[in-house]
Design an enzyme around this catalytic site. Structure first.
Site, mmCIF file in Angstrom:
data_model
loop_
_atom_site.group_PDB
_atom_site.id
_atom_site.type_symbol
_atom_site.label_atom_id
_atom_site.label_comp_id
_atom_site.label_asym_id
_atom_site.label_seq_id
_atom_site.Cartn_x
_atom_site.Cartn_y
_atom_site.Cartn_z
ATOM 1 N N CYS A 198 -4.740 2.461 -3.625
ATOM 2 C CA CYS A 198 -3.304 2.806 -2.914
ATOM 3 C C CYS A 198 -2.325 1.844 -3.283
ATOM 4 O O CYS A 198 -1.399 1.844 -2.354
ATOM 5 C CB CYS A 198 -3.658 3.199 -1.626
ATOM 6 S SG CYS A 198 -5.037 4.576 -1.423
ATOM 7 N N ASP A 237 3.138 -4.075 8.152
ATOM 8 C CA ASP A 237 1.996 -3.242 7.901
ATOM 9 C C ASP A 237 0.791 -4.334 7.976
ATOM 10 O O ASP A 237 0.435 -5.154 7.388
ATOM 11 C CB ASP A 237 1.943 -2.773 6.511
ATOM 12 C CG ASP A 237 0.595 -2.113 6.294
ATOM 13 O OD1 ASP A 237 -0.317 -2.390 6.965
ATOM 14 O OD2 ASP A 237 0.568 -1.250 5.029
ATOM 15 N N HIS A 262 0.706 -1.073 0.069
ATOM 16 C CA HIS A 262 -0.064 -0.090 -0.042
ATOM 17 C C HIS A 262 0.946 1.147 -0.095
ATOM 18 O O HIS A 262 2.044 1.249 0.575
ATOM 19 C CB HIS A 262 -0.709 -0.102 1.276
ATOM 20 C CG HIS A 262 -2.006 0.876 1.392
ATOM 21 N ND1 HIS A 262 -1.666 2.226 1.647
ATOM 22 C CD2 HIS A 262 -3.166 0.853 1.071
ATOM 23 C CE1 HIS A 262 -2.922 3.077 1.631
ATOM 24 N NE2 HIS A 262 -3.805 2.117 1.389
ATOM 25 N N GLN A 276 -4.456 -5.054 7.181
ATOM 26 C CA GLN A 276 -5.397 -6.092 6.656
ATOM 27 C C GLN A 276 -5.318 -7.481 7.489
ATOM 28 O O GLN A 276 -6.182 -8.240 7.198
ATOM 29 C CB GLN A 276 -5.080 -6.093 5.169
ATOM 30 C CG GLN A 276 -5.385 -4.906 4.121
ATOM 31 C CD GLN A 276 -7.036 -4.508 4.244
ATOM 32 O OE1 GLN A 276 -7.715 -5.103 4.538
ATOM 33 N NE2 GLN A 276 -6.927 -3.097 3.935
ATOM 34 N N LYS A 323 -10.590 0.225 10.570
ATOM 35 C CA LYS A 323 -10.706 -1.087 9.663
ATOM 36 C C LYS A 323 -11.074 -2.263 10.595
ATOM 37 O O LYS A 323 -11.402 -3.582 10.080
ATOM 38 C CB LYS A 323 -9.438 -1.161 9.158
ATOM 39 C CG LYS A 323 -8.997 -0.353 7.851
ATOM 40 C CD LYS A 323 -7.876 -0.994 7.065
ATOM 41 C CE LYS A 323 -7.157 0.244 6.347
ATOM 42 N NZ LYS A 323 -7.720 0.635 4.908
#
Ligand SMILES: Cc1ncc(COP(=O)(O)O)c(C=O)c1O
Ligand SMILES: Cc1ncc(COP(=O)(O)O)c(C=O)c1O
Lengths: 155, 417, 417, 155
Positions: C373, C207, C130, C210, C233
């Protein structure tokens, strides 16, 4: 009235007539602690003689809780071995961090139990601990120093 | 005298119904730290989440369209509130981030850029800055080798401008100053000082945290380049702040936070960036908080900033007058209402602010005690800490009464024994 | 098969009752961009504002104590959720800020510090990042002169690790990688890759945007140094993110944002800083948002992450199977469920994702279209954009049905004429 | 059905049979525009001859709206003076930014009025404008260039 449960007579007494305030020379170590949330500062001299705290003296500015508490710890630990002192500090710290459930053991903490009420005011716990943490730090540093000296002598 | 219906205002703030330490009425005199929130702000946030929540600027579906529209309409409200262009309003998480944004962006500017700062340059602040408008500049100075110098504060709590001209000299790249001191209440003569900055071509960054919530601040009338303020001090949610900057500067400055939604094109090696405000808003934004801030501004506009200011002046004046009758009490800051906002700091001989604050809390009165994130100013006034009462539209004269009698009671408690 | 009562869950999310473009039921398949919020999260925020609002860590009065307690208890919840120590959890405004924090902090480290980065050093990312985990490293590389290199992606949407050992070489100071691709759904074998980083002593930044919302992530089991994720999220409010870092690293790293509440002592010239997490939390924090995130974690725990994951696997599997029966449709990403999360990207021959998304929106189906993104990844797959459906606990098989028939309807609309 | 109000027959026609697609050589300027929110890209060649747009050609990838809209603008403005063209573009832009209130003047915009419905979908307005903004940019650049040339010739 809850204010009295925080500001016990003993605390106000120590605040008005602090013990061992005024720095004595010839300390083993000097430490300087700051309560970063309010700016209160304390300088504490500690002398360790053959593993025993022979002198604690201090100076600083702060609220009644931090001043009184430093006065109490300086009285209480004088003459105690470093081990015994560290254990008393631990007892005091546990009481302060108990959120009020631990009322403190008077046979160990003496005047220190007056600070049991502070545990219910999280923002003030640091005030009550300031002098005690400074003392703890000073003991550790003194031990490290004398330990080092001992080692040096062995060489 | 009532400038508006204060009790109707109070009814909009549910927290004012809280009971403190037993059954004391809450007397909230800590709005300088953070303000309370009216129902309309909380409703606006909830409405956003329950009806329109989606990632703004990142989708084409109906919710995303609505979220974008609400977020951007909050920006329009902020712009109208401070008299700026819409694209000059950057949403941040706080005034602290806003100021850091400017400092880091300047730090990121390459040699040759007019924002570039290097050894030999000078950054000017003042002795009355909040840490948020001091440490970012210390750090920028450390990173670039620039020199940090400052305007000092006189005994009556005003900026000493006698040597301003030599302090803000031709090496000066940035002047960063607070609009109103969060400790003293002093309002600084911004345009007078910015003249010194203009003369030498320095950028002027204004910390407007304590001004924008309380009286009309119009960037067209202020001769400055950037202003920073926080939503939570002006009835808005936590987690949202604003940086206003002149468009031609924002569009030219390098980005600060990088990531999604602030890019034009991206390859593995490099990226190009959108114009402001998007350039400075990387990531999924704090949408609900911006929307809440928009509702806060609507609320303030409904009452009217001019009235709010007059109301606060009235309370502050009464407070100063009454407090100065307590013999052991010393006001830290200007003692008159000339260029002065609704913040009153004081010390009480023989009673440490922490103890005073504790006693007041016991009576239901919430004040701030400590160094107020302005440690150098404390040293300047040779105090460890002060007690600070700060007013807002929901306070009234009964609150001033409560404070004054609370201080007297506390004094008797600690000194009377 | 039902792992939990999905309709009871749906009832907790008021927005799912919305009607879209006329009277279509909202089929929300864009949780990869941002999730919806249950009532309990909104209630927790409102309760904070109406009962306990004050500046945490900045006052001694009762409200300030309560605000501090609630804010810190949110931190405890986050820590328990990811299996970390409490002081290893830093609240930021977003994952984007979390990653920038690490990049800027490293950039601030002086020569001699183990975090210092300079020309000759290497930063390794991947082609599936991302922008939030790519551009901050591009910028750090630009500022320091370090070299940015990357692991590439194979045709089936997996990381190509064949030359990982030569890419993550002894010059490598940082490896920054996504746990799960927000486009492909691919879950990366983190511990396998971190071995390469460990071998050369590089820091590993994950990261986890998700992953953390969708399945159990325990930092004790992950061999990484930092993880970043966003509250919005994972059922939480907008405006709050988390950086987790190993305590010994956080305590040693230079600060990023500077200002109030992160300092130890301050003079006009310089300041010393508190240990983590406070060192990285300058300013009045996003208290209500942190509290809301705590409530979101409570909600997720009540259902159970394992069940949520199995539920999503079930939906994703059904979705992949049914979509691949549409002849014009191509899945971008792994086509099986091996190491794969609930994100499905695809293209439809002859229908641009924008047009497809528009048609789906008309039927009430919210999907994301565009480059997500992740522009370099689009180029890697030689597409301008994809359409992406992403699932969460409130989706069900009826949503999969709606998507599949919506895609078919849209195809006929655009290609049938 | 609202989808039809967005995707008018005319739009789908232009999408399937785009006009002037495929770049012609000998342009006065070439511009490259990107829709940053979705990644759609367009390259456009424009030839200005004595103040008149003698050729527009383009290439690129994008959604039906952006492709059709570029096709329409390239047809509509060919043969117009730069001033007239800029004024047509302004009319189109106003329609798109009207949120649906301005249905467009068919005598000016011709096929362009088919995009009136797009104005109700804020996320798609940029798609409809992509080719038009590229053309506007190309005209400005051409004018600047030929203006410069004119000035150079004067010297
Ligand atoms: C994989 C990944 N990383 C980073 C981000 C950035 O998160 P945020 O925009 O909340 O900062 C996202 C979401 O947009 C994402 O999906
Ligand atoms: C004058 C001033 N500047 C800056 C700040 C920082 O604001 P925040 O903590 O909301 O970023 C404050 C408030 O704390 C302030 O009073």
């Amino acid at each position: 009235m809850e204010l009295d449960s925080l500001y016990q007579e003993v605390i106000l007494e120590h605040y008005k007539r602090p013990q061992n305030k005024g720095l004595l020379p010839n300390q083993t170590v000097q430490v300087h602690h700051v309560n970063t949330s309010c700016g209160d500062e304390i300088t504490l001299n500690l002398k360790l003689t053959n593993g025993v705290i022979s002198e604690i003296s201090w100076d600083g500015v702060g609220c009644s809780i931090s001043q009184a508490s430093t006065s109490v710890v300086s009285e209480l630990l004088k003459g105690k071995s470093s081990d015994a002192a560290l254990s008393v500090i631990e007892t005091f710290q546990a009481m302060l961090q108990s959120k009020g459930s631990d009322r403190g053991d008077e046979s160990i903490l003496e005047d220190g139990v007056a600070f049991a009420g502070v545990a219910k005011f999280p923002a003030r716990v640091k005030c009550a601990l300031l002098g005690w943490m400074a003392t703890k730090d000073a003991i550790s540093q003194s031990l490290a120093l004398t330990g080092n000296n001992a080692k040096k002598e062995q060489k | 005298m009532n400038y508006f219906d204060v009790s109707a205002v109070q009814a909009d703030f549910p927290i004012l119904g809280r009971q403190i330490r037993g059954n004391n009425r809450l007397v909230y005199l800590d709005s300088g730290a953070t303000s309370q929130k009216p129902n309309s702000v909380l409703d606006a946030e909830r409405d956003f989440y329950t009806q329109h929540n989606a990632a703004a600027h990142r989708g084409a579906h109906q919710l995303a369209e609505e979220a974008t529209e609400l977020f951007e309409s909050a920006r329009e409200r902020v712009a109208a509130f401070i008299g700026s262009k819409v694209d000059e309003v950057v949403f941040t998480k706080s005034a602290t981030e806003s100021i850091n944004l400017v400092a880091y962006s300047f730090g990121n500017a390459e040699q040759g850029s007019r924002f570039h700062i290097e050894a030999g340059d000078r950054i000017v602040v003042s002795e009355m800055e909040h840490h948020a408008n001091l440490i970012p500049w210390q750090e920028l100075a450390r990173r670039t080798g620039a020199e940090l110098v400052w305007l000092s504060v006189s005994d009556d709590g005003r900026l000493d401008l006698t040597n301003a001209e030599s302090i803000i000299n031709s090496k000066t790249k940035v002047v960063a100053l607070t609009h109103q001191s969060n400790v003293l209440g002093t309002i600084n003569p911004v345009n007078e000082i910015s003249k010194f900055a203009r003369r030498v071509g320095a950028f002027f960054v204004l910390d407007a945290c304590q001004s924008v919530p309380h009286y009309a601040v119009n960037v067209k009338e202020l001769d400055v380049d950037f202003i920073a303020f926080s939503g939570h001090k002006m009835l808005g949610p936590t987690g949202v702040g604003v940086l206003w900057g002149r468009q031609e500067l924002l569009d030219e400055m390098p980005p600060f936070l990088t990531g999604g939604s602030m890019i034009e094109t991206v390859t593995m090696q490099s990226a190009t960036y959108l114009p402001a405000p998007k350039r400075f808003e990387a990531g999924v934004p704090n949408m609900a908080q911006a929307v809440g801030l928009g509702a806060a501004i609507d609320y303030l506009n409904r009452i009217g900033l001019e009235k709010i200011h007059q109301h606060e002046v009235q309370l502050t004046k009464a407070c100063l007058e009454r407090l100065s009758q307590i013999p052991q009490l010393k006001i830290v800051g200007p003692s008159d209402m000339e260029l002065r906002g609704g913040v009153v700091s004081f010390t009480l001989d023989g009673v440490h602010p922490h103890d005073l604050g504790q006693a007041l809390d016991q009576y239901g009165i919430a004040v701030r005690t400590g160094h107020h994130c302005a440690w150098p100013l404390m040293k300047r006034f040779k105090v460890v800490a002060t007690t600070r009462a700060s007013f807002y539209l929901y306070n009234d004269l009964a609150d001033v009464d409560a404070l004054v009698s609370g201080v007297e009671r506390a004094r008797d408690y600690f000194l009377g024994r």
